[in-house]
Design a protein around this motif. Sequence first.
Motif, PDB file in Angstrom:
ATOM      1  N   GLN A  23       0.842  -1.199   0.000  1.00 42.08           N
ATOM      2  CA  GLN A  23       0.000   0.000   0.000  1.00 42.08           C
ATOM      3  C   GLN A  23       0.878   1.251   0.000  1.00 42.08           C
ATOM      4  O   GLN A  23       0.595   2.239   0.692  1.00 42.08           O
ATOM      5  CB  GLN A  23      -0.979  -0.009   1.176  1.00 42.08           C
ATOM      6  CG  GLN A  23      -2.069  -1.055   1.051  1.00 42.08           C
ATOM      7  CD  GLN A  23      -2.988  -0.790  -0.123  1.00 42.08           C
ATOM      8  OE1 GLN A  23      -3.702   0.209  -0.162  1.00 42.08           O
ATOM      9  NE2 GLN A  23      -2.979  -1.673  -1.112  1.00 42.08           N
ATOM     10  N   LEU A  24       1.947   1.199  -0.769  1.00 44.26           N
ATOM     11  CA  LEU A  24       2.918   2.277  -0.874  1.00 44.26           C
ATOM     12  C   LEU A  24       3.457   2.269  -2.298  1.00 44.26           C
ATOM     13  O   LEU A  24       3.923   1.234  -2.764  1.00 44.26           O
ATOM     14  CB  LEU A  24       4.065   2.034   0.114  1.00 44.26           C
ATOM     15  CG  LEU A  24       5.251   2.977   0.050  1.00 44.26           C
ATOM     16  CD1 LEU A  24       4.872   4.308   0.693  1.00 44.26           C
ATOM     17  CD2 LEU A  24       6.438   2.367   0.764  1.00 44.26           C
ATOM     18  N   ALA A  25       3.381   3.406  -2.970  1.00 49.40           N
ATOM     19  CA  ALA A  25       3.857   3.466  -4.350  1.00 49.40           C
ATOM     20  C   ALA A  25       4.736   4.691  -4.548  1.00 49.40           C
ATOM     21  O   ALA A  25       4.265   5.815  -4.428  1.00 49.40           O
ATOM     22  CB  ALA A  25       2.679   3.510  -5.316  1.00 49.40           C
ATOM     23  N   SER A  26       5.995   4.448  -4.828  1.00 46.20           N
ATOM     24  CA  SER A  26       6.906   5.532  -5.179  1.00 46.20           C
ATOM     25  C   SER A  26       7.951   4.997  -6.141  1.00 46.20           C
ATOM     26  O   SER A  26       8.235   3.797  -6.167  1.00 46.20           O
ATOM     27  CB  SER A  26       7.587   6.105  -3.933  1.00 46.20           C
ATOM     28  OG  SER A  26       8.529   5.182  -3.407  1.00 46.20           O
ATOM     29  N   VAL A  27       8.517   5.893  -6.925  1.00 49.68           N
ATOM     30  CA  VAL A  27       9.558   5.516  -7.870  1.00 49.68           C
ATOM     31  C   VAL A  27      10.729   4.897  -7.115  1.00 49.68           C
ATOM     32  O   VAL A  27      11.268   3.860  -7.506  1.00 49.68           O
ATOM     33  CB  VAL A  27      10.004   6.732  -8.707  1.00 49.68           C
ATOM     34  CG1 VAL A  27      11.225   6.399  -9.545  1.00 49.68           C
ATOM     35  CG2 VAL A  27       8.864   7.213  -9.598  1.00 49.68           C
ATOM     36  N   ILE A  44       6.933   2.558 -15.065  1.00 55.55           N
ATOM     37  CA  ILE A  44       6.054   1.634 -14.336  1.00 55.55           C
ATOM     38  C   ILE A  44       5.047   2.410 -13.498  1.00 55.55           C
ATOM     39  O   ILE A  44       3.849   2.114 -13.523  1.00 55.55           O
ATOM     40  CB  ILE A  44       6.889   0.666 -13.467  1.00 55.55           C
ATOM     41  CG1 ILE A  44       7.623  -0.335 -14.365  1.00 55.55           C
ATOM     42  CG2 ILE A  44       6.004  -0.061 -12.455  1.00 55.55           C
ATOM     43  CD1 ILE A  44       8.641  -1.196 -13.644  1.00 55.55           C
ATOM     44  N   ILE A  45       5.500   3.423 -12.769  1.00 51.58           N
ATOM     45  CA  ILE A  45       4.595   4.249 -11.948  1.00 51.58           C
ATOM     46  C   ILE A  45       3.547   4.931 -12.830  1.00 51.58           C
ATOM     47  O   ILE A  45       2.357   4.969 -12.486  1.00 51.58           O
ATOM     48  CB  ILE A  45       5.380   5.296 -11.128  1.00 51.58           C
ATOM     49  CG1 ILE A  45       6.011   4.644  -9.898  1.00 51.58           C
ATOM     50  CG2 ILE A  45       4.502   6.464 -10.703  1.00 51.58           C
ATOM     51  CD1 ILE A  45       5.050   4.334  -8.762  1.00 51.58           C
ATOM     52  N   GLU A  46       3.979   5.471 -13.966  1.00 51.28           N
ATOM     53  CA  GLU A  46       3.031   6.133 -14.870  1.00 51.28           C
ATOM     54  C   GLU A  46       1.984   5.152 -15.392  1.00 51.28           C
ATOM     55  O   GLU A  46       0.805   5.483 -15.486  1.00 51.28           O
ATOM     56  CB  GLU A  46       3.777   6.795 -16.027  1.00 51.28           C
ATOM     57  CG  GLU A  46       4.551   8.026 -15.588  1.00 51.28           C
ATOM     58  CD  GLU A  46       5.409   8.626 -16.682  1.00 51.28           C
ATOM     59  OE1 GLU A  46       5.643   7.967 -17.727  1.00 51.28           O
ATOM     60  OE2 GLU A  46       5.869   9.767 -16.486  1.00 51.28           O
TER      61      GLU A  46
END
Length: 72
Positions: A23-27, A44-46
Motif C-alpha cells: 500500500q505504498l507506491a513511489s519511484v 512503471i509508476i506512470e
Amino acid sequence: MSFYGRTEEENYEVAKELVIKQQLASVATIQRYLRIGYQQAVRIIERLEQEGVVGPFAGGKPREVFIKETQE
C-alpha cells in the motif's frame, strides 16, 4: 531486460504486486525493490497511474494505492 533477467512487462507485474501488498507506491521504492533504473521505474509508476492502480503524484509523498490486497 533488467539485471535479473526480467522483461519490462515482468517488472511491471512484480511492481504492481509490491505496491498493492505494501500500500505504498513511489519511484524510489520500485527502483530499490526491483533494482532497476529511474526511467524504467518512472514508466512503471506512470502505467500504474494510467491503469487506476495508484493515484497521481502528490509532492514528495508516496502515491495513494487504490487497490487493496485481498485476504484469502
